[in-house]
Design a protein around this motif. Structure first.
Motif, PDB file in Angstrom:
ATOM      1  N   PRO A   6      49.875  42.882  47.191  1.00  0.00           N
ATOM      2  CA  PRO A   6      49.598  41.706  48.031  1.00  0.00           C
ATOM      3  C   PRO A   6      50.846  40.861  48.234  1.00  0.00           C
ATOM      4  O   PRO A   6      51.724  40.785  47.371  1.00  0.00           O
ATOM      5  N   ILE A   7      50.932  40.242  49.381  1.00  0.00           N
ATOM      6  CA  ILE A   7      52.005  39.293  49.680  1.00  0.00           C
ATOM      7  C   ILE A   7      51.407  37.899  49.569  1.00  0.00           C
ATOM      8  O   ILE A   7      50.551  37.499  50.369  1.00  0.00           O
ATOM      9  N   GLY A   8      51.826  37.158  48.550  1.00  0.00           N
ATOM     10  CA  GLY A   8      51.264  35.839  48.304  1.00  0.00           C
ATOM     11  C   GLY A   8      49.910  35.940  47.616  1.00  0.00           C
ATOM     12  O   GLY A   8      49.527  36.979  47.075  1.00  0.00           O
ATOM     13  N   GLY A   9      49.188  34.838  47.617  1.00  0.00           N
ATOM     14  CA  GLY A   9      47.850  34.823  47.038  1.00  0.00           C
ATOM     15  C   GLY A   9      47.848  34.540  45.548  1.00  0.00           C
ATOM     16  O   GLY A   9      48.883  34.342  44.926  1.00  0.00           O
ATOM     17  N   ASP A  10      46.629  34.504  44.978  1.00  0.00           N
ATOM     18  CA  ASP A  10      46.477  34.240  43.556  1.00  0.00           C
ATOM     19  C   ASP A  10      45.864  35.454  42.877  1.00  0.00           C
ATOM     20  O   ASP A  10      45.754  36.535  43.472  1.00  0.00           O
ATOM     21  N   GLU A  11      45.438  35.254  41.616  1.00  0.00           N
ATOM     22  CA  GLU A  11      44.910  36.392  40.853  1.00  0.00           C
ATOM     23  C   GLU A  11      43.622  36.960  41.450  1.00  0.00           C
ATOM     24  O   GLU A  11      43.240  38.098  41.159  1.00  0.00           O
ATOM     25  N   ASP A  12      42.935  36.184  42.275  1.00  0.00           N
ATOM     26  CA  ASP A  12      41.720  36.670  42.933  1.00  0.00           C
ATOM     27  C   ASP A  12      41.982  37.107  44.372  1.00  0.00           C
ATOM     28  O   ASP A  12      41.043  37.306  45.156  1.00  0.00           O
TER      29      ASP A  12
END
Length: 458
Positions: free
Chosen positions: A315-321
């Motif tokens: 993934p590019i960016g985002g959080d653990e979810d």
């Protein structure tokens, strides 16, 4: 044929055929052996000067070729020193001007009005084109040399060299990331590259960012504060007492621990990280290289991208979810630009394996860069590389060592890189209770692998 009868110096000016043939000969001579046209057909003083300069250049080129074949480190050292590069630039500018003068004088000697009308434009165009090749090439070489000199002066220091320890050079690699949510910069990737000083064999040791109770050498100022390990007794001066927090603490809270750091081409935080790396690995770290991760993106773009075999969706960016993901790097063979290469090595959330898997991706990226970025493509994109690199790389490797390391790096490129994985799969729990003696055993085994037992042929 006597000189008096030479159609080059004393042509039959009434014969357009003779004058045209003479024109082509003069243009070719001026290109192949600058100065020879004047010696045979014009101002012999200018010709002798130009011919002498040409023979001097050829001699220097032959000597350089022989030295490069026999002692390549000497050549690499010469062309990686700022003063030498300025001397080279001055010489190239001299030859650029000289070749312009000789070409214009050759056109005067040609006497275009005496040649066949159909040949005049072609003779003039060829003369100008060859002048652009010679003089333009020399002028670009001078520009390249001055750019390289500025780049080397901005990145590399002029300090003393360090000898190998136990036959190896150990270099601390730091990937720095100063995000808006952080108080100062915090290294996001840390590794030590240990290189055999003779063979170039490299061993890469990835250091998990969440190492706790990090030990320090007894001569380190941090040892006086944390004799049982970083934050092991009463905590530390920042919120999380793990390896990558040492830079932040020293740089922002205790820079006086390393009063000579800046004058020696380093920073207090970097010196704290160096001591931590020495405590973990048991190695003497001679040099460091800090790469700003945002500048790393520009550097990859300047070199035209990098080919990577992506094993899992990133993934590019985002959080653990995976909330707020801006895109994905899909599995398979991919040609990544700087932006995507940065996220390939940087992504931590939403990927199985967490930091350990990210360390493996960073190793894959380092190996791909080493394999694909040859001196040839660095030279062809040098202006972009120099522009990105000056803002991207900080190191205390002295200029005087560059030639040696370039030569050593070419040897490294031909050999497989050995990786020491300090992960739970290898018995290292960095976040709970790391066994640093065991860590050093793993490293020692990689640096000096056990000799294979001879087969029983009886």
């Amino acid at each position: 044929m006597t000189l008096a009868a030479s159609p080059i110096r004393f042509p039959d000016a009434a014969s357009r055929t003779v004058m045209t043939r003479r024109a082509w000969w003069l243009v070719a001579m001026n290109f192949l052996v600058p100065g020879s046209a004047q010696v045979l057909a014009g101002d012999r003083r200018l010709g002798r000067f130009g011919l002498g300069a040409t023979l001097t250049l050829w001699t220097l080129a032959v000597v350089a070729l022989v030295v490069w074949l026999l002692w390549p480190t000497v050549i690499y050292t010469v062309v990686s020193t700022s003063i030498t590069l300025w001397v080279i630039a001055a010489l190239l500018l001299f030859y650029a001007v000289l070749w312009v003068v000789l070409t214009l004088d050759t056109l005067r000697l040609v006497r275009l009005v005496k040649t066949a009308p159909s040949a005049r434009a072609w003779v003039a165009l060829l003369s100008v084109a060859l002048m652009v090749v010679l003089s333009g090439g020399a002028a670009y070489g001078a520009y390249f040399a001055t750019t390289a000199s500025g780049f080397l002066s901005s990145v590399f220091v002029a300090g003393p060299t360090e000898p190998p320890v136990d036959g190896r050079y150990n270099i601390l690699l730091l990937g720095g990331d100063a995000g808006p949510d952080r108080d100062g910069m915090r290294p996001d990737s840390m590794s030590v590259v240990s290189i055999d000083a003779e063979t170039g064999q490299a061993v890469t040791i990835g250091l998990p960012r969440d190492f706790v109770d990090v030990p320090f050498p007894e001569d380190s100022p941090l040892y006086q504060v944390y004799p049982e390990g970083y934050g092991a007794i009463d905590g530390c001066e920042v919120d999380v007492c793990q390896l990558n927090s040492i830079y932040t603490e020293v740089e922002l809270k205790s820079p006086e621990m390393y009063p000579n750091a800046v004058s020696e081409g380093s920073e207090p935080g970097i010196e704290g990280m160096r001591d931590a790396a020495e405590g973990i690995t048991g190695l003497t770290i001679q040099y460091y290289v800090l790469i700003d991760m945002q500048g790393f993106e520009q550097l990859i773009d300047a070199l035209g991208g990098v080919d990577i075999n992506v094993e899992t969706r990133i993934p590019i960016g985002g959080d653990e979810d995976n909330n707020g993901v801006d895109g994905w790097i899909e599995p398979g063979q991919q040609h990544l630009n700087g932006y995507h290469a940065l996220w390939y090595g940087r992504a931590r959330y939403g990927v199985a394996g967490g930091d350990y898997e990210r360390m493996q991706r960073q190793h894959n990226l380092e190996a791909a860069i080493l394999e694909q970025f040859t001196p040839a493509n660095v030279l062809t994109q040098f202006q972009g590389v120099a522009s990105a690199g000056a803002d991207t790389v900080k190191t205390d490797i002295p200029q005087s060592m560059l030639g040696y390391f370039v030569n050593l790096g070419l040897k490294t490129k031909e050999l497989p890189i050995i990786t020491v994985s300090l992960t739970p799969e290898n018995g290292v729990d960095s976040a709970e209770d790391p066994d640093y003696e065991y860590v050093r055993q793993l490293i020692d085994q990689a640096l000096v692998p056990p000799t294979a037992e001879p087969e029983d042929v009886g």
